[in-house]
Design a protein around this motif. Structure first.
Motif, PDB file in Angstrom:
ATOM      1  N   LEU A 132       0.828  -1.200   0.000  1.00  0.00           N
ATOM      2  CA  LEU A 132       0.000   0.000   0.000  1.00  0.00           C
ATOM      3  C   LEU A 132       0.868   1.259   0.000  1.00  0.00           C
ATOM      4  CD1 LEU A 132      -2.701  -1.034   2.645  1.00  0.00           C
ATOM      5  CD2 LEU A 132      -3.018  -0.833   0.163  1.00  0.00           C
ATOM      6  N   PRO A 133       0.353   2.363  -0.531  1.00  0.00           N
ATOM      7  CA  PRO A 133       1.107   3.621  -0.473  1.00  0.00           C
ATOM      8  C   PRO A 133       1.394   4.006   0.977  1.00  0.00           C
ATOM      9  CG  PRO A 133      -0.749   3.798  -1.988  1.00  0.00           C
ATOM     10  CD  PRO A 133      -0.922   2.503  -1.258  1.00  0.00           C
ATOM     11  N   HIS A 134       2.630   4.333   1.254  1.00  0.00           N
ATOM     12  CA  HIS A 134       3.012   4.678   2.619  1.00  0.00           C
ATOM     13  C   HIS A 134       4.257   5.560   2.592  1.00  0.00           C
ATOM     14  CE1 HIS A 134       5.607   1.268   1.656  1.00  0.00           C
ATOM     15  NE2 HIS A 134       6.425   1.693   2.592  1.00  0.00           N
ATOM     16  N   GLN A 135       4.535   6.157   3.710  1.00  0.00           N
ATOM     17  CA  GLN A 135       5.722   6.988   3.856  1.00  0.00           C
ATOM     18  C   GLN A 135       6.804   6.221   4.592  1.00  0.00           C
ATOM     19  OE1 GLN A 135       3.966  10.425   5.840  1.00  0.00           O
ATOM     20  NE2 GLN A 135       4.089  11.603   3.937  1.00  0.00           N
ATOM     21  N   THR A 136       8.027   6.303   4.073  1.00  0.00           N
ATOM     22  CA  THR A 136       9.167   5.630   4.686  1.00  0.00           C
ATOM     23  C   THR A 136       9.870   6.583   5.638  1.00  0.00           C
ATOM     24  OG1 THR A 136       9.488   4.251   2.725  1.00  0.00           O
ATOM     25  CG2 THR A 136      11.352   4.458   4.245  1.00  0.00           C
ATOM     26  N   THR A 137      10.055   6.142   6.877  1.00  0.00           N
ATOM     27  CA  THR A 137      10.713   6.957   7.898  1.00  0.00           C
ATOM     28  C   THR A 137      11.965   6.242   8.382  1.00  0.00           C
ATOM     29  OG1 THR A 137       8.554   7.778   8.597  1.00  0.00           O
ATOM     30  CG2 THR A 137      10.395   8.209  10.060  1.00  0.00           C
ATOM     31  N   LEU A 138      13.093   6.952   8.404  1.00  0.00           N
ATOM     32  CA  LEU A 138      14.372   6.380   8.798  1.00  0.00           C
ATOM     33  C   LEU A 138      14.987   7.205   9.924  1.00  0.00           C
ATOM     34  CD1 LEU A 138      15.943   5.744   5.258  1.00  0.00           C
ATOM     35  CD2 LEU A 138      14.716   4.104   6.682  1.00  0.00           C
ATOM     36  N   ARG A 197      17.696  16.348   1.421  1.00  0.00           N
ATOM     37  CA  ARG A 197      16.690  16.509   0.368  1.00  0.00           C
ATOM     38  C   ARG A 197      17.231  16.016  -0.979  1.00  0.00           C
ATOM     39  NH1 ARG A 197      15.508  21.347   1.496  1.00  0.00           N
ATOM     40  NH2 ARG A 197      13.810  20.829   2.924  1.00  0.00           N
ATOM     41  N   ALA A 198      18.536  16.118  -1.167  1.00  0.00           N
ATOM     42  CA  ALA A 198      19.129  15.635  -2.406  1.00  0.00           C
ATOM     43  C   ALA A 198      19.009  14.119  -2.534  1.00  0.00           C
ATOM     44  CB  ALA A 198      20.601  16.036  -2.468  1.00  0.00           C
ATOM     45  N   TYR A 199      18.905  13.419  -1.386  1.00  0.00           N
ATOM     46  CA  TYR A 199      18.721  11.966  -1.408  1.00  0.00           C
ATOM     47  C   TYR A 199      17.246  11.579  -1.348  1.00  0.00           C
ATOM     48  CZ  TYR A 199      23.723  11.708  -0.501  1.00  0.00           C
ATOM     49  OH  TYR A 199      25.105  11.839  -0.587  1.00  0.00           O
ATOM     50  N   GLY A 200      16.359  12.557  -1.328  1.00  0.00           N
ATOM     51  CA  GLY A 200      14.923  12.277  -1.346  1.00  0.00           C
ATOM     52  C   GLY A 200      14.266  12.245   0.016  1.00  0.00           C
ATOM     53  N   PHE A 201      14.868  12.896   1.033  1.00  0.00           N
ATOM     54  CA  PHE A 201      14.330  12.867   2.393  1.00  0.00           C
ATOM     55  C   PHE A 201      14.129  14.264   2.941  1.00  0.00           C
ATOM     56  CE2 PHE A 201      16.454   8.748   2.060  1.00  0.00           C
ATOM     57  CZ  PHE A 201      15.491   7.896   2.566  1.00  0.00           C
ATOM     58  N   GLY A 213       9.666  11.318  -1.740  1.00  0.00           N
ATOM     59  CA  GLY A 213       9.452  10.818  -3.101  1.00  0.00           C
ATOM     60  C   GLY A 213      10.396   9.659  -3.340  1.00  0.00           C
ATOM     61  N   HIS A 214      11.085   9.690  -4.470  1.00  0.00           N
ATOM     62  CA  HIS A 214      12.095   8.668  -4.733  1.00  0.00           C
ATOM     63  C   HIS A 214      13.306   8.937  -3.854  1.00  0.00           C
ATOM     64  CE1 HIS A 214      14.489   5.741  -6.870  1.00  0.00           C
ATOM     65  NE2 HIS A 214      15.431   6.655  -7.048  1.00  0.00           N
ATOM     66  N   PHE A 215      13.761   7.921  -3.109  1.00  0.00           N
ATOM     67  CA  PHE A 215      14.887   8.121  -2.197  1.00  0.00           C
ATOM     68  C   PHE A 215      16.008   7.140  -2.509  1.00  0.00           C
ATOM     69  CE2 PHE A 215      11.706   5.406  -0.259  1.00  0.00           C
ATOM     70  CZ  PHE A 215      12.429   4.308   0.175  1.00  0.00           C
ATOM     71  N   ALA A 257      20.972   3.692  -0.414  1.00  0.00           N
ATOM     72  CA  ALA A 257      22.253   3.047  -0.715  1.00  0.00           C
ATOM     73  C   ALA A 257      23.298   4.079  -1.144  1.00  0.00           C
ATOM     74  CB  ALA A 257      22.065   2.000  -1.809  1.00  0.00           C
ATOM     75  N   GLN A 258      22.898   5.036  -1.969  1.00  0.00           N
ATOM     76  CA  GLN A 258      23.816   6.078  -2.395  1.00  0.00           C
ATOM     77  C   GLN A 258      24.214   6.961  -1.226  1.00  0.00           C
ATOM     78  OE1 GLN A 258      25.177   6.366  -5.505  1.00  0.00           O
ATOM     79  NE2 GLN A 258      26.476   7.906  -4.524  1.00  0.00           N
ATOM     80  N   MET A 259      23.256   7.240  -0.327  1.00  0.00           N
ATOM     81  CA  MET A 259      23.575   8.024   0.861  1.00  0.00           C
ATOM     82  C   MET A 259      24.619   7.321   1.712  1.00  0.00           C
ATOM     83  SD  MET A 259      21.195   9.036   4.143  1.00  0.00           S
ATOM     84  CE  MET A 259      19.825   9.637   3.160  1.00  0.00           C
TER      85      MET A 259
END
Length: 257
Positions: free
Chosen positions: A172-178, A200-204, A230-232, A235-237
């Motif tokens: 389901l659509p959801h928000q990812t929190t880290l 924000r450059a990594y999508g957070f 959005g798209h995050f 791994a790149q971070m």
């Protein structure tokens, strides 16, 4: 010197034997047999629910769940047979109130569930395990009362919630929190604005902050709660942070589990 009358000694011995024999009368054995069936069913339910936690590597597993369910069933079921208490030889008629036992059980299980919840920074683990322990106790109470069909349905719903809903939540659509923990060398830490732009450059987006400075280590510690905008790119971070010269160490983990 006090003398014991032989006839009195025989009478006392006979009364003791009668009291002991009352605990093994046919009526008492039938009651114990019914309670045993309750406990066997509770143990099966507890082992079934506990295996799901064991399979996923949780600290509370089959033994914990079986003991919780059996104890809840036992303390509830005995309230259904007040006439059989103390070998059926209670001095006065016994009036049982199962609701008071259930209230005490739910309170006690609340403390047990709180013991498996672990907070590490912004990361909280064990909430699902605590909820499932509480549910297992409730199922044990239902078995003790005698609603076997309801107990089976509750067990099936609990297993579905513990095994299937995790995949449904991801679908389901959801928000990812880290939760992100970064340790910078003193004097090289970025400003709040720079750190926000970097995340924000990594999508957070940065939802919450915690700062800590160690004079002994000469290090500046950031604790951040990040939410995907959005798209995050986690791994790149991680790769960029591991190669940054100003970063001493970092930790990236889900903020809930």
């Amino acid at each position: 010197m006090v003398r014991t009358v032989p006839g009195t000694r025989v009478t006392l011995s006979r009364r003791m034997m009668e009291h002991l024999a009352a605990y093994w009368s046919r009526a008492e054995l039938e009651t114990n047999g019914i309670l045993l069936l309750h406990l066997m069913g509770a143990a099966a339910v507890g082992l079934l629910l506990g295996y799901e936690r064991t399979y996923h590597g949780r600290a509370a597993g089959m033994r914990t769940y079986a003991l919780v369910c059996v104890a809840s069933t036992l303390l509830t079921a005995i309230n259904g047979f007040p006439g059989s208490w103390y070998g059926g030889m209670a001095v006065s008629p016994t009036v049982s109130d199962p609701t008071r036992v259930i209230q005490g059980l739910m309170t006690g299980i609340g403390f047990l569930g709180a013991g498996v919840i672990i907070k590490d920074g912004f990361t909280i683990r064990g909430v699902s395990t605590a909820a499932s322990i509480w549910m297992t106790s409730a199922i044990g109470v239902i078995i003790g009362i005698g609603f076997y069909g309801t107990a089976l349905c509750a067990t099936a719903l609990s297993l579905a919630a513990m095994t299937l809903l995790g995949a449904v939540e991801q679908w389901l659509p959801h928000q990812t929190t880290l939760a992100l923990s970064i340790v910078y060398r003193h004097g090289l830490q970025p400003s709040e604005t720079e750190l926000r732009e970097c995340m924000r450059a990594y999508g957070f987006d940065v939802l919450d902050w915690c700062y800590e400075y160690s004079e002994a280590k000469r290090q500046f510690h950031f604790e951040l709660v990040l939410q995907a905008a959005g798209h995050f790119e986690t791994a790149q971070m991680a790769r960029d942070l591991s190669g940054a010269e100003d970063v001493v160490e970092f930790r990236l983990a889900p903020s809930r589990a």
